[in-house]
Design a protein around this motif. Structure first.
Motif, PDB file in Angstrom:
ATOM      1  N   GLU B  77      -7.942   4.810  -0.582  1.00  0.00           N
ATOM      2  CA  GLU B  77      -6.618   5.416  -0.642  1.00  0.00           C
ATOM      3  C   GLU B  77      -5.630   4.352  -1.063  1.00  0.00           C
ATOM      4  O   GLU B  77      -5.840   3.182  -0.788  1.00  0.00           O
ATOM      5  CB  GLU B  77      -6.237   5.955   0.749  1.00  0.00           C
ATOM      6  N   HIS B  80      -7.214   7.218  -5.066  1.00  0.00           N
ATOM      7  CA  HIS B  80      -8.612   7.512  -4.831  1.00  0.00           C
ATOM      8  C   HIS B  80      -9.467   7.479  -6.075  1.00  0.00           C
ATOM      9  O   HIS B  80     -10.669   7.297  -6.020  1.00  0.00           O
ATOM     10  CB  HIS B  80      -8.712   8.899  -4.206  1.00  0.00           C
ATOM     11  N   LEU B  96      -8.688   1.250   5.728  1.00  0.00           N
ATOM     12  CA  LEU B  96      -7.554   2.116   6.025  1.00  0.00           C
ATOM     13  C   LEU B  96      -6.371   1.544   5.260  1.00  0.00           C
ATOM     14  O   LEU B  96      -6.084   0.355   5.350  1.00  0.00           O
ATOM     15  CB  LEU B  96      -7.255   2.112   7.530  1.00  0.00           C
ATOM     16  N   ALA B 132     -15.931   6.034   3.494  1.00  0.00           N
ATOM     17  CA  ALA B 132     -14.890   6.538   4.381  1.00  0.00           C
ATOM     18  C   ALA B 132     -13.571   5.885   4.003  1.00  0.00           C
ATOM     19  O   ALA B 132     -13.498   4.672   3.870  1.00  0.00           O
ATOM     20  CB  ALA B 132     -15.236   6.217   5.828  1.00  0.00           C
ATOM     21  N   CYS B 133     -12.585   6.690   3.767  1.00  0.00           N
ATOM     22  CA  CYS B 133     -11.273   6.161   3.423  1.00  0.00           C
ATOM     23  C   CYS B 133     -10.273   6.756   4.382  1.00  0.00           C
ATOM     24  O   CYS B 133     -10.284   7.951   4.636  1.00  0.00           O
ATOM     25  CB  CYS B 133     -10.846   6.560   2.027  1.00  0.00           C
ATOM     26  N   PHE B 134      -9.392   5.926   4.868  1.00  0.00           N
ATOM     27  CA  PHE B 134      -8.399   6.383   5.818  1.00  0.00           C
ATOM     28  C   PHE B 134      -7.001   6.050   5.327  1.00  0.00           C
ATOM     29  O   PHE B 134      -6.788   5.021   4.688  1.00  0.00           O
ATOM     30  CB  PHE B 134      -8.621   5.720   7.177  1.00  0.00           C
ATOM     31  N   THR B 135      -6.097   6.936   5.621  1.00  0.00           N
ATOM     32  CA  THR B 135      -4.695   6.666   5.370  1.00  0.00           C
ATOM     33  C   THR B 135      -4.007   6.670   6.722  1.00  0.00           C
ATOM     34  O   THR B 135      -4.368   7.464   7.588  1.00  0.00           O
ATOM     35  CB  THR B 135      -4.077   7.763   4.479  1.00  0.00           C
ATOM     36  N   GLY B 136      -3.054   5.781   6.917  1.00  0.00           N
ATOM     37  CA  GLY B 136      -2.377   5.755   8.202  1.00  0.00           C
ATOM     38  C   GLY B 136      -1.455   4.558   8.281  1.00  0.00           C
ATOM     39  O   GLY B 136      -0.803   4.210   7.307  1.00  0.00           O
ATOM     40  N   TYR B 137      -1.420   3.939   9.444  1.00  0.00           N
ATOM     41  CA  TYR B 137      -0.557   2.788   9.638  1.00  0.00           C
ATOM     42  C   TYR B 137      -1.367   1.610  10.162  1.00  0.00           C
ATOM     43  O   TYR B 137      -2.199   1.778  11.056  1.00  0.00           O
ATOM     44  CB  TYR B 137       0.563   3.134  10.629  1.00  0.00           C
ATOM     45  N   CYS B 138      -1.109   0.446   9.615  1.00  0.00           N
ATOM     46  CA  CYS B 138      -1.798  -0.756  10.061  1.00  0.00           C
ATOM     47  C   CYS B 138      -1.294  -1.104  11.468  1.00  0.00           C
ATOM     48  O   CYS B 138      -0.292  -0.550  11.914  1.00  0.00           O
ATOM     49  CB  CYS B 138      -1.540  -1.905   9.090  1.00  0.00           C
TER      50      CYS B 138
END
Lengths: 153, 153
Positions: B77, B80, B96, B132-138
């Motif tokens: 992400e 992609h 992530l 596996a790919c993640f989007t979010g906050y570090c």
DNA sequence: ATTACTGCAAAGGCTTTGCATTGTA
DNA sequence: TACAATGCAAAGCCTTTGCAGTAAT
């Protein structure tokens, strides 16, 4: 299930977008599907019912639907570059693509969610969306290969 | 770590491919990296050392390396569609991507492997590769938002 | 009557490919 | 000397965009 379509159209209206025949058609096409389709597949299904609809409109509508959270979009193997879409009702789905027969095995989100929870706990991150794609062998092909004495790794 | 490069070159030779200056350079560029890079990044690094190398060669070499299993390629992400590459030594890595600061948080494969094992047991499938790919906050941004009273979901 | 939406065709990004040339083995 | 690999430029593929016309509210 016209319910989902009605809800989607209401949301469009609330947000100031217009309900056009093309958007309604696309919502109906999506609602009739149980798994993710790529843009061409969606375009083909829509075009069969309205041969004046354009590919550009399909792209624009799907992008809008995605922004509004009306569709769940993800990427699947082996053609990772092409996005696939599905009306966002029910739990998230992920896929394993069988390299032998091409079947896409549906994987519910619960397994992945457990992983995400552990990730959050152990790393201190927060996760807003997750995409898991697997390549391998579907149950039938796994079995076939085992019997052939060539068990996949 | 010239060891990895030597092994890679041996494999090339064994399989009947030629060891060219371009391929050696690309292997060195990759060996100097600890995480995945996209093609442009790799091209830029290689071009800095040999400004006659072409983008086409980079694409061809990376595809060859991937076929031979010399590189681990995955998609991350938010972009992609772009593949990223890394020399295949050590355990698999997933990422992530932080939507706030763009950081990529590295995720070791062990969590995902547990999920894969359960998948295999419960579904009867076999898995050859997983992404596996993640989007979010570090972690830093998660903390910052918590203190700002806007905890991410 | 506004303002958004559509279809068309062109443009954009990224990746691959054809071809003549270069270079490895 | 063969044949693979390279660089260049062109083509491919999917997606987005500009524009003039059309339609929803």
């Amino acid at each position: 299930m016209p319910h989902i379509i009605d809800e989607a159209e209401s949301l469009l209206q609330e947000r100031g977008f217009k309900i056009t025949p093309q958007r309604s058609l696309l919502l109906r096409v999506l609602a009739a599907q149980s798994s993710h389709l790529d843009v061409d597949e969606i375009y083909a299904l829509a075009h069969a019912q309205d041969d004046s609809i354009s590919l550009a409109t399909v792209y624009r509508a799907l992008n809008l639907f995605a922004e509004l959270g009306l569709v769940d979009h993800r990427y699947v193997e082996p053609d990772h570059r092409r996005e696939v879409f599905r009306l966002a009702d029910g739990p998230e789905q992920h896929y394993l693509t069988c390299v032998r027969c091409g079947t896409r095995v549906l994987i519910r989100a619960d397994l992945l969610n457990r992983m995400v929870n552990e990730l959050v706990r152990r790393k201190g991150v927060s996760v807003t969306s997750a995409c898991a794609c697997f390549t391998g062998y579907c149950p039938a092909c796994t079995e076939a290969l085992r019997q052939a004495g060539t068990p996949p790794e």
